[in-house]
Design an enzyme around this catalytic site. Structure first.
Site, mmCIF file in Angstrom:
data_model
loop_
_atom_site.group_PDB
_atom_site.id
_atom_site.type_symbol
_atom_site.label_atom_id
_atom_site.label_comp_id
_atom_site.label_asym_id
_atom_site.label_seq_id
_atom_site.Cartn_x
_atom_site.Cartn_y
_atom_site.Cartn_z
ATOM 1 N N THR A 10 0.710 -1.071 0.109
ATOM 2 C CA THR A 10 0.131 0.039 -0.089
ATOM 3 C C THR A 10 0.824 1.387 -0.012
ATOM 4 O O THR A 10 1.981 1.247 0.511
ATOM 5 C CB THR A 10 -1.108 -0.092 1.167
ATOM 6 O OG1 THR A 10 -1.665 1.251 1.155
ATOM 7 C CG2 THR A 10 -0.222 0.015 2.528
ATOM 8 N N LYS A 15 -2.449 3.887 6.780
ATOM 9 C CA LYS A 15 -2.807 2.381 6.721
ATOM 10 C C LYS A 15 -1.562 1.584 7.467
ATOM 11 O O LYS A 15 -1.576 0.878 8.286
ATOM 12 C CB LYS A 15 -2.990 1.859 5.377
ATOM 13 C CG LYS A 15 -4.542 2.045 4.952
ATOM 14 C CD LYS A 15 -4.732 0.882 3.978
ATOM 15 C CE LYS A 15 -6.098 1.184 3.306
ATOM 16 N NZ LYS A 15 -6.122 0.443 1.896
ATOM 17 N N ASP A 72 -7.556 -4.593 0.964
ATOM 18 C CA ASP A 72 -8.557 -3.698 0.227
ATOM 19 C C ASP A 72 -9.676 -3.564 1.174
ATOM 20 O O ASP A 72 -10.245 -4.402 1.737
ATOM 21 C CB ASP A 72 -8.870 -4.336 -1.182
ATOM 22 C CG ASP A 72 -9.578 -3.089 -2.010
ATOM 23 O OD1 ASP A 72 -8.937 -2.096 -2.407
ATOM 24 O OD2 ASP A 72 -10.675 -3.344 -2.296
ATOM 25 N N PHE A 155 -8.652 8.401 9.697
ATOM 26 C CA PHE A 155 -8.414 9.009 8.106
ATOM 27 C C PHE A 155 -9.894 8.770 7.548
ATOM 28 O O PHE A 155 -10.890 7.928 8.150
ATOM 29 C CB PHE A 155 -7.465 8.452 7.410
ATOM 30 C CG PHE A 155 -7.481 6.867 7.260
ATOM 31 C CD1 PHE A 155 -7.131 6.001 8.349
ATOM 32 C CD2 PHE A 155 -7.877 6.435 6.086
ATOM 33 C CE1 PHE A 155 -7.231 4.746 7.959
ATOM 34 C CE2 PHE A 155 -7.994 5.151 5.791
ATOM 35 C CZ PHE A 155 -7.662 3.914 6.821
ATOM 36 N N GLY A 156 -9.916 9.226 6.253
ATOM 37 C CA GLY A 156 -11.036 8.809 5.367
ATOM 38 C C GLY A 156 -12.505 9.209 5.976
ATOM 39 O O GLY A 156 -12.685 10.283 6.511
ATOM 40 N N ASP A 158 -13.798 7.988 8.810
ATOM 41 C CA ASP A 158 -13.676 7.830 10.153
ATOM 42 C C ASP A 158 -14.751 8.702 11.101
ATOM 43 O O ASP A 158 -15.390 8.473 11.674
ATOM 44 C CB ASP A 158 -12.435 7.729 10.745
ATOM 45 C CG ASP A 158 -11.596 6.453 10.730
ATOM 46 O OD1 ASP A 158 -12.336 5.339 10.811
ATOM 47 O OD2 ASP A 158 -10.371 6.346 10.643
ATOM 48 N N LYS A 178 -9.271 1.622 18.464
ATOM 49 C CA LYS A 178 -9.663 1.230 16.900
ATOM 50 C C LYS A 178 -8.993 0.130 16.254
ATOM 51 O O LYS A 178 -9.768 -0.892 15.793
ATOM 52 C CB LYS A 178 -9.288 2.466 15.817
ATOM 53 C CG LYS A 178 -9.872 2.125 14.585
ATOM 54 C CD LYS A 178 -9.578 3.417 13.479
ATOM 55 C CE LYS A 178 -9.781 2.940 12.272
ATOM 56 N NZ LYS A 178 -9.401 3.688 11.089
ATOM 57 N N HIS A 183 -12.171 -3.310 11.245
ATOM 58 C CA HIS A 183 -12.266 -4.229 10.260
ATOM 59 C C HIS A 183 -10.680 -4.764 9.907
ATOM 60 O O HIS A 183 -10.512 -5.858 9.691
ATOM 61 C CB HIS A 183 -12.860 -3.673 9.015
ATOM 62 C CG HIS A 183 -12.453 -2.125 8.692
ATOM 63 N ND1 HIS A 183 -12.167 -1.241 9.680
ATOM 64 C CD2 HIS A 183 -12.011 -1.687 7.286
ATOM 65 C CE1 HIS A 183 -11.582 -0.267 9.011
ATOM 66 N NE2 HIS A 183 -11.416 -0.252 7.597
ATOM 67 N N ARG A 184 -9.820 -3.643 9.627
ATOM 68 C CA ARG A 184 -8.687 -4.129 9.560
ATOM 69 C C ARG A 184 -7.902 -4.966 10.535
ATOM 70 O O ARG A 184 -7.164 -5.915 10.337
ATOM 71 C CB ARG A 184 -7.764 -2.719 9.029
ATOM 72 C CG ARG A 184 -6.357 -3.044 8.487
ATOM 73 C CD ARG A 184 -5.911 -1.792 7.820
ATOM 74 N NE ARG A 184 -6.853 -1.190 6.777
ATOM 75 C CZ ARG A 184 -7.681 -0.140 6.903
ATOM 76 N NH1 ARG A 184 -7.473 0.577 8.272
ATOM 77 N NH2 ARG A 184 -8.481 0.299 6.189
HETATM 78 P P1 IMP Z 1 -8.355 1.154 -0.488
HETATM 79 O O1 IMP Z 1 -8.323 -0.164 0.330
HETATM 80 O O2 IMP Z 1 -6.724 1.445 -0.577
HETATM 81 O O3 IMP Z 1 -8.808 0.810 -1.842
HETATM 82 O O4 IMP Z 1 -9.105 2.206 0.144
HETATM 83 C C1 IMP Z 1 -10.281 2.179 0.890
HETATM 84 C C2 IMP Z 1 -10.942 3.498 0.969
HETATM 85 O O5 IMP Z 1 -11.874 2.811 2.105
HETATM 86 C C3 IMP Z 1 -9.827 4.401 2.123
HETATM 87 O O6 IMP Z 1 -9.286 5.188 1.341
HETATM 88 C C4 IMP Z 1 -10.930 5.153 2.936
HETATM 89 O O7 IMP Z 1 -11.661 6.242 2.231
HETATM 90 C C5 IMP Z 1 -12.056 3.994 3.120
HETATM 91 N N1 IMP Z 1 -11.500 3.285 4.384
HETATM 92 C C6 IMP Z 1 -11.205 2.038 4.542
HETATM 93 N N2 IMP Z 1 -10.756 1.847 5.733
HETATM 94 C C7 IMP Z 1 -11.049 3.076 6.516
HETATM 95 C C8 IMP Z 1 -10.958 3.244 7.998
HETATM 96 O O8 IMP Z 1 -10.404 2.443 8.598
HETATM 97 N N3 IMP Z 1 -11.339 4.377 8.266
HETATM 98 C C9 IMP Z 1 -11.889 5.390 7.426
HETATM 99 N N4 IMP Z 1 -11.938 5.140 6.256
HETATM 100 C C10 IMP Z 1 -11.641 3.972 5.699
#
Ligand code: IMP
Length: 203
Positions: A10, A15, A72, A155-156, A158, A178, A183-184
């Site tokens: 990544t 992340k 992902d 981030f994102g 959240d 968290k 999920h992660r």
């Molecule tokens: P990718 O897995 O890099 O394709 O990105 C997934 C996208 O989902 C991220 O850029 C965030 O926008 C959103 N996302 C995934 N996990 C989280 C999280 O733990 N918090 C907030 N947004 C998340």
């Protein structure tokens, strides 16, 4: 198996930080693909989280002998037919700020009552071992879309992802909190268990 080094496929620094914390007890060095000196253009053209995670892990595994992992993830909002889903990072354009993306999603839920604001974060983690053996696991966290952005952590999406058990958004949780419920965090815990019990061989 004893894991010495993991290259994580990544470019997302937030992340990598989360993943390094969650995998800390494996005692392995966890580096991003950039830190491993690997630069590949990966087209995430899968239709599921699992497909995309495997696409990324395989692409990077072609350039190293270390264990490669990729994730992902995305946000599924039930009222919006599970949008933005696998498109979460690309929703409204990759360069659009999350202030705008979050405001847009809350706007699309205007007038929608609490019970129908259900959502979840989903994460698939793929691992490709030096032998070529592949694993893929999934973790989720259930929540609801809030009415305003709250919290400065994470981030994102959240700040708009409210977790009823905590009475907080995931942006209001500490990193440790968290990681325990995310999920992660859950997907990586499953992957750790698999790797601990697996002996990789080339034959
Ligand atoms: P990718 O897995 O890099 O394709 O990105 C997934 C996208 O989902 C991220 O850029 C965030 O926008 C959103 N996302 C995934 N996990 C989280 C999280 O733990 N918090 C907030 N947004 C998340």
């Amino acid at each position: 198996m004893k894991v010495d080094k993991i290259v994580f496929a990544t470019g997302n620094k937030d992340k990598v930080k989360e993943i390094q914390m969650i995998l800390a007890d494996l005692g392995a060095e966890v580096v991003s693909m950039k830190e491993a000196g690997i630069s590949v253009d990966i087209e995430e053209n899968g239709t599921t989280y699992e497909e995309n995670a495997l696409i990324k892990a395989r692409a990077v595994a072609a350039h190293t002998d270390a264990i490669v992992m990729a994730d992902d993830s995305g946000l599924e909002i039930d009222y919006l037919n599970k949008e933005p889903g696998v498109m979460s990072a690309r929703y409204m354009g990759e360069d659009t700020s999350y202030r705008i993306k979050n405001a847009n999603l809350m706007g699309r839920l205007e007038g929608v009552e609490d019970e129908k604001r259900t959502a979840r974060f989903v994460c698939a983690i793929a691992a490709v071992l030096p032998s070529g053996k592949e694993f893929c696991v999934r973790g989720t966290i259930e929540g609801r879309i809030g009415y305003e952005e709250k919290g400065e952590n994470g981030f994102g999406y959240d700040p708009i992802f409210y977790v009823p058990e905590f009475g907080k958004t995931t942006a209001e949780l500490s990193e440790e909190e968290k990681n325990q419920v995310s999920h992660r965090g859950k997907a990586l815990e499953k992957m750790k268990e698999i790797l601990k019990d697996y002996e990789d061989t080339d034959c």
